[in-house]
Design a protein around this motif. Structure first.
Motif, PDB file in Angstrom:
ATOM      1  N   TYR A 244       3.642  18.698  12.282  1.00 19.45           N
ATOM      2  CA  TYR A 244       2.903  17.479  11.912  1.00 19.45           C
ATOM      3  C   TYR A 244       3.653  16.718  10.825  1.00 19.45           C
ATOM      4  O   TYR A 244       3.746  15.496  10.849  1.00 19.45           O
ATOM      5  CB  TYR A 244       1.518  17.894  11.429  1.00 19.45           C
ATOM      6  CG  TYR A 244       0.651  16.827  10.801  1.00 19.45           C
ATOM      7  CD1 TYR A 244      -0.249  16.092  11.567  1.00 19.45           C
ATOM      8  CD2 TYR A 244       0.683  16.602   9.426  1.00 19.45           C
ATOM      9  CE1 TYR A 244      -1.077  15.145  10.988  1.00 19.45           C
ATOM     10  CE2 TYR A 244      -0.131  15.651   8.838  1.00 19.45           C
ATOM     11  CZ  TYR A 244      -1.014  14.924   9.621  1.00 19.45           C
ATOM     12  OH  TYR A 244      -1.830  13.992   9.029  1.00 19.45           O
TER      13      TYR A 244
ATOM     14  N   GLU B  10      -1.626  13.560  15.890  1.00 21.05           N
ATOM     15  CA  GLU B  10      -0.359  14.148  15.451  1.00 21.05           C
ATOM     16  C   GLU B  10      -0.390  15.674  15.557  1.00 21.05           C
ATOM     17  O   GLU B  10       0.616  16.303  15.918  1.00 21.05           O
ATOM     18  CB  GLU B  10      -0.074  13.731  14.002  1.00 21.05           C
ATOM     19  CG  GLU B  10       0.276  12.260  13.835  1.00 21.05           C
ATOM     20  CD  GLU B  10       1.513  11.890  14.628  1.00 21.05           C
ATOM     21  OE1 GLU B  10       2.542  12.580  14.493  1.00 21.05           O
ATOM     22  OE2 GLU B  10       1.444  10.920  15.409  1.00 21.05           O
ATOM     23  N   LEU B  11      -1.536  16.270  15.251  1.00 23.57           N
ATOM     24  CA  LEU B  11      -1.638  17.730  15.375  1.00 23.57           C
ATOM     25  C   LEU B  11      -1.504  18.171  16.831  1.00 23.57           C
ATOM     26  O   LEU B  11      -0.915  19.218  17.119  1.00 23.57           O
ATOM     27  CB  LEU B  11      -2.965  18.210  14.792  1.00 23.57           C
ATOM     28  CG  LEU B  11      -3.069  18.196  13.268  1.00 23.57           C
ATOM     29  CD1 LEU B  11      -4.483  18.551  12.824  1.00 23.57           C
ATOM     30  CD2 LEU B  11      -2.064  19.166  12.635  1.00 23.57           C
TER      31      LEU B  11
END
Length: 315
Positions: free
Chosen positions: A189, A161-162
């Motif tokens: 995020y 996700e980052l």
């Protein structure tokens, strides 16, 4: 609120695994710690003080019970409520897992008492870094197999996700980030995007600060927390109440087939080169290495004996 002591505990437990996973990314340990603090710090900071195994602490890092309350109110993503979840293939099984997770966690975190009282409530966020149940439709096994209970798996999802956050901000080619830049990535995020006009005042608002502001604060706090002070070679004694696992390598990701009881004396031969929070030990005093233990649960043998001798005999 997460304290510096809590952050020190988190770093000691997960630094080795985290740093290994960060190779080739612009992120550092303190950045990941900041995410963990914001997402589930209010849970693990409490649980770490209980007589629970590390695996159990990880399993209890769940949260988010907010349901849909109308357009623009409450949860908007899937599943909006119990009915939406159980309507999906394996939805009832997922609800049972999510409901049990809520009940187990709430036994230690009083703030979830009201949620548990409602039989339709269940958790939507899973793992230290809180992967949302909206991904159940595309990756059901992650939740059904409870892979979020394993630190390496929940960290991998966090980094995924980052990386998407990096892409949204045009930072894909970066080899490092400033703390402010990371806070922006963290907002993406959390929310799926970043609005430059709003600065850090974006993401979940807890009544005092926004998600972006909290991330920045936790990151700055984590920067001040040092861990892994090296132990001098010599004789030590295990002071962990439940015993201390002897592992094949310097980290909780290495297997253990033996637990050293509290009071066990051993010789620390050397600190690990990459993570001084772990030490190589000799159990027999014969100069041969037996494995690694976590240094935070060792005390100098001489001090330990002195402390015991100072205790008066019962009357």
């Amino acid at each position: 609120m997460v304290t510096a002591d809590d952050i020190g505990w988190f770093k000691r437990q997960f630094r080795t695994q985290t740093q290994a996973a960060l190779a080739g990314t612009p992120f550092d340990l303190d950045m990941i710690v900041a995410i963990a603090c914001q997402e589930t710090g209010y849970i693990w900071a409490v649980l770490r003080k209980k007589e629970l195994s590390l695996d159990r602490v990880l399993a209890l890092c769940v949260g988010d019970t907010i349901d849909f309350r109308g357009p623009g109110k409450g949860r908007q993503a899937f599943p909006r409520n119990k009915e939406a979840l159980v309507a999906e293939p394996n939805g009832q099984a997922m609800f049972d897992i999510a409901r049990k997770a809520l009940e187990d966690m709430a036994a230690f975190i009083p703030g979830y008492k009201d949620a548990v009282a409602n039989p339709k409530k269940f958790c939507h966020g899973f793992g230290v870094f809180q992967r949302d149940l909206q991904f159940f439709k595309v990756d059901p096994d992650y939740f059904l197999q409870r892979r979020y209970e394993t630190f390496a798996d929940t960290l991998a999802q966090c980094l995924g996700e980052l990386r998407r956050g990096l892409k949204k901000l045009g930072f894909e080619s970066r080899t490092s980030l400033t703390d402010l830049e990371f806070a922006k990535v963290a907002i993406a995020y959390n929310t799926g995007g970043f609005n430059p006009a709003k600065g850090l005042k974006q993401g979940f608002f807890d009544g005092e600060k926004f998600y972006g502001e909290r991330i920045f604060d936790y990151l700055e706090l984590s920067r001040t927390v040092e861990t892994g002070t090296a132990l001098a070679p010599g004789r030590y004694v295990v002071v962990a109440r439940g015993g201390l696992k002897l592992r094949g390598g310097p980290g909780t990701n290495f297997p253990s087939d033996r637990t050293l009881a509290a009071g066990t004396e051993l010789t620390v031969v050397e600190n690990d080169d990459h993570d001084p929070a772990w030490v190589r030990v000799d159990l027999e005093g014969d100069g041969l290495l037996d494995g690694y233990v976590f240094a935070g649960f060792l005390a100098p043998a001489e001090q330990h004996v002195a402390a015991r001798e100072d205790v008066p005999e019962p009357a």
